[in-house]
Design a protein around this motif. Structure first.
Motif, PDB file in Angstrom:
ATOM      1  N   GLU A  73      40.909  43.526  47.802  1.00  0.00           N
ATOM      2  CA  GLU A  73      40.795  42.289  47.025  1.00  0.00           C
ATOM      3  C   GLU A  73      39.340  41.770  47.021  1.00  0.00           C
ATOM      4  O   GLU A  73      38.816  41.370  45.986  1.00  0.00           O
ATOM      5  N   GLU A  88      36.866  41.175  43.863  1.00  0.00           N
ATOM      6  CA  GLU A  88      36.257  39.853  43.632  1.00  0.00           C
ATOM      7  C   GLU A  88      34.740  39.926  43.587  1.00  0.00           C
ATOM      8  O   GLU A  88      34.100  39.322  42.727  1.00  0.00           O
ATOM      9  N   GLY A 132      33.407  41.276  40.353  1.00  0.00           N
ATOM     10  CA  GLY A 132      33.510  40.260  39.297  1.00  0.00           C
ATOM     11  C   GLY A 132      32.415  39.217  39.445  1.00  0.00           C
ATOM     12  O   GLY A 132      31.790  38.813  38.466  1.00  0.00           O
ATOM     13  N   HIS A 137      34.795  46.306  38.038  1.00  0.00           N
ATOM     14  CA  HIS A 137      35.717  45.240  38.462  1.00  0.00           C
ATOM     15  C   HIS A 137      37.115  45.559  37.910  1.00  0.00           C
ATOM     16  O   HIS A 137      38.121  45.524  38.628  1.00  0.00           O
ATOM     17  N   TRP A 174      40.290  46.860  40.107  1.00  0.00           N
ATOM     18  CA  TRP A 174      41.529  46.073  40.037  1.00  0.00           C
ATOM     19  C   TRP A 174      42.707  46.974  39.675  1.00  0.00           C
ATOM     20  O   TRP A 174      43.740  46.985  40.345  1.00  0.00           O
ATOM     21  N   GLY A 200      39.962  37.391  31.284  1.00  0.00           N
ATOM     22  CA  GLY A 200      38.975  38.364  31.759  1.00  0.00           C
ATOM     23  C   GLY A 200      38.905  39.575  30.836  1.00  0.00           C
ATOM     24  O   GLY A 200      37.824  40.032  30.466  1.00  0.00           O
ATOM     25  N   TRP A 243      35.737  41.022  28.739  1.00  0.00           N
ATOM     26  CA  TRP A 243      35.272  42.415  28.865  1.00  0.00           C
ATOM     27  C   TRP A 243      35.220  43.083  27.481  1.00  0.00           C
ATOM     28  O   TRP A 243      34.246  43.752  27.144  1.00  0.00           O
ATOM     29  N   HIS A 262      37.414  32.313  33.428  1.00  0.00           N
ATOM     30  CA  HIS A 262      38.150  33.237  34.309  1.00  0.00           C
ATOM     31  C   HIS A 262      37.803  32.944  35.776  1.00  0.00           C
ATOM     32  O   HIS A 262      38.695  32.817  36.619  1.00  0.00           O
ATOM     33  N   GLN A 263      36.519  32.777  36.058  1.00  0.00           N
ATOM     34  CA  GLN A 263      36.098  32.499  37.443  1.00  0.00           C
ATOM     35  C   GLN A 263      36.682  31.174  37.924  1.00  0.00           C
ATOM     36  O   GLN A 263      37.181  31.070  39.038  1.00  0.00           O
ATOM     37  N   LYS A 299      38.712  30.506  44.925  1.00  0.00           N
ATOM     38  CA  LYS A 299      39.571  30.069  46.025  1.00  0.00           C
ATOM     39  C   LYS A 299      38.853  29.108  46.961  1.00  0.00           C
ATOM     40  O   LYS A 299      39.462  28.550  47.845  1.00  0.00           O
TER      41      LYS A 299
HETATM   42  C1  HEM Z   1      38.164  43.411  32.672  1.00  0.00           C
HETATM   43  C2  HEM Z   1      39.115  42.520  32.789  1.00  0.00           C
HETATM   44  C3  HEM Z   1      39.226  41.717  34.065  1.00  0.00           C
HETATM   45  C4  HEM Z   1      40.190  41.774  35.012  1.00  0.00           C
HETATM   46  C5  HEM Z   1      41.422  42.648  34.981  1.00  0.00           C
HETATM   47  C6  HEM Z   1      39.831  40.850  36.065  1.00  0.00           C
HETATM   48  C7  HEM Z   1      40.565  40.613  37.205  1.00  0.00           C
HETATM   49  C8  HEM Z   1      40.191  39.813  38.266  1.00  0.00           C
HETATM   50  C9  HEM Z   1      40.925  39.608  39.477  1.00  0.00           C
HETATM   51  C10 HEM Z   1      42.270  40.246  39.796  1.00  0.00           C
HETATM   52  C11 HEM Z   1      40.216  38.775  40.249  1.00  0.00           C
HETATM   53  C12 HEM Z   1      40.556  38.320  41.673  1.00  0.00           C
HETATM   54  C13 HEM Z   1      41.531  37.203  41.633  1.00  0.00           C
HETATM   55  C14 HEM Z   1      42.090  36.923  42.996  1.00  0.00           C
HETATM   56  O1  HEM Z   1      41.501  37.311  43.993  1.00  0.00           O
HETATM   57  O2  HEM Z   1      43.141  36.301  43.041  1.00  0.00           O
HETATM   58  C15 HEM Z   1      39.013  38.419  39.533  1.00  0.00           C
HETATM   59  C16 HEM Z   1      38.038  37.589  40.002  1.00  0.00           C
HETATM   60  C17 HEM Z   1      36.853  37.353  39.343  1.00  0.00           C
HETATM   61  N1  HEM Z   1      36.443  37.904  38.153  1.00  0.00           N
HETATM   62 FE1  HEM Z   1      37.531  39.075  36.957  1.00  0.00          FE
HETATM   63  N2  HEM Z   1      38.630  40.271  35.744  1.00  0.00           N
HETATM   64  C18 HEM Z   1      38.223  40.753  34.522  1.00  0.00           C
HETATM   65  C19 HEM Z   1      37.097  40.414  33.814  1.00  0.00           C
HETATM   66  C20 HEM Z   1      36.097  39.622  34.300  1.00  0.00           C
HETATM   67  C21 HEM Z   1      34.900  39.257  33.575  1.00  0.00           C
HETATM   68  C22 HEM Z   1      34.600  39.628  32.101  1.00  0.00           C
HETATM   69  C23 HEM Z   1      34.142  38.534  34.421  1.00  0.00           C
HETATM   70  C24 HEM Z   1      32.772  37.925  34.205  1.00  0.00           C
HETATM   71  C25 HEM Z   1      31.856  38.377  33.401  1.00  0.00           C
HETATM   72  C26 HEM Z   1      34.858  38.407  35.667  1.00  0.00           C
HETATM   73  C27 HEM Z   1      34.426  37.716  36.768  1.00  0.00           C
HETATM   74  C28 HEM Z   1      35.200  37.416  37.868  1.00  0.00           C
HETATM   75  C29 HEM Z   1      34.778  36.518  38.908  1.00  0.00           C
HETATM   76  C30 HEM Z   1      33.440  35.764  38.956  1.00  0.00           C
HETATM   77  C31 HEM Z   1      35.809  36.479  39.845  1.00  0.00           C
HETATM   78  C32 HEM Z   1      35.873  35.627  41.100  1.00  0.00           C
HETATM   79  C33 HEM Z   1      35.084  36.248  42.219  1.00  0.00           C
HETATM   80  C34 HEM Z   1      35.030  35.353  43.427  1.00  0.00           C
HETATM   81  O3  HEM Z   1      35.606  34.264  43.444  1.00  0.00           O
HETATM   82  O4  HEM Z   1      34.389  35.771  44.382  1.00  0.00           O
HETATM   83  N3  HEM Z   1      36.041  39.090  35.556  1.00  0.00           N
HETATM   84  N4  HEM Z   1      39.018  39.079  38.321  1.00  0.00           N
END
Ligand code: HEM
Length: 194
Positions: free
Chosen positions: A36, A40, A43, A86, A90, A115, A119, A158-159, A164
């Motif tokens: 996880e 994260e 992302g 990312h 996932w 998200g 993408w 999304h962020q 958390k």
């Molecule tokens: C490709 C499709 C995407 C999927 C399937 C996806 C999925 C996820 C998942 C499952 C998490 C973690 C949630 C958790 O821990 O409960 C997450 C966190 C995150 N994602 Fe994505 N995401 C996608 C696209 C993106 C995009 C386009 C961005 C930014 C450009 C992004 C930035 C982030 C950030 C910043 C976090 C939080 C990280 C943190 O808090 O440390 N994601 N994403």
């Protein structure tokens, strides 16, 4: 030093967080839920690199340091690379590519759809990121590359949905984004008045 060398430095700079993350994962330093955390962190870096890439032009103009723009393209390409990893991490580490689980996740967690849309918006940008494509497309290139704004907005939404540890980080991302949008808006306004 010649600009060319500075430009190339962007590639190892963009790769450094990934190398660091892989090292941390390999040496068991990602805590009790490494998969996880791995997802994260990828992302997080994707969003940071995307915002950094967008900040470079305004920073170069405001600070009058034109050289700052040399890493725009490299960081943009790296941002796409980190988002793609990312997604792959996932789908592989958290879902095991199980289609039933995937459908369930999309239904249960709408932030995943946000998200995915972010993408998707980045694909045409990555596909036309070469100098050759830019030359070939002319004015259409700049128009297409405005897609970066919906992409980064979706990234920040999304962020904000998944964070958390409080809204502090979201606030910083949102502030940077707001400044970028205001800057862009002012620039467009000035151009349309010319
Ligand atoms: C490709 C499709 C995407 C999927 C399937 C996806 C999925 C996820 C998942 C499952 C998490 C973690 C949630 C958790 O821990 O409960 C997450 C966190 C995150 N994602 Fe994505 N995401 C996608 C696209 C993106 C995009 C386009 C961005 C930014 C450009 C992004 C930035 C982030 C950030 C910043 C976090 C939080 C990280 C943190 O808090 O440390 N994601 N994403």
């Amino acid at each position: 030093m010649k600009t060319r060398y500075w430009t190339w430095l962007g590639w190892p700079l963009g790769a450094a967080p990934l190398a660091w993350l892989v090292l941390e994962a390999a040496s068991g330093q990602l805590g009790p839920d490494p998969a996880e955390v791995f997802v994260e962190r990828l992302g997080w870096w994707a969003l940071v690199l995307l915002l950094t890439c967008l900040t470079m032009r305004p920073a170069a103009q405001l600070l009058r340091v034109p050289g700052l723009v040399v890493w725009r393209r490299t960081f943009g390409v790296w941002a796409f690379g980190y988002v793609s990893l990312h997604f792959l991490a996932w789908a592989t580490l958290l879902l095991g590519w199980d289609p039933n689980y995937l459908g369930e996740e999309l239904g249960k967690r709408p932030y995943i759809i946000v998200g995915l849309l972010g993408w998707l918006a980045m694909w045409p940008l990555a596909a036309t990121s070469t100098r050759k494509a830019r030359r070939r497309m002319g004015a259409r290139w700049a128009k297409l590359h405005r897609l970066v704004f919906p992409a980064v907005i979706l990234g920040v939404v999304h962020q904000s949905w998944v964070q958390k540890s409080g809204y502090g980080e979201t606030l910083i991302f949102a502030l940077v984004l707001a400044m970028l949008l205001i800057y862009r808006g002012l620039k467009d306004h000035r151009l349309s008045n010319k």
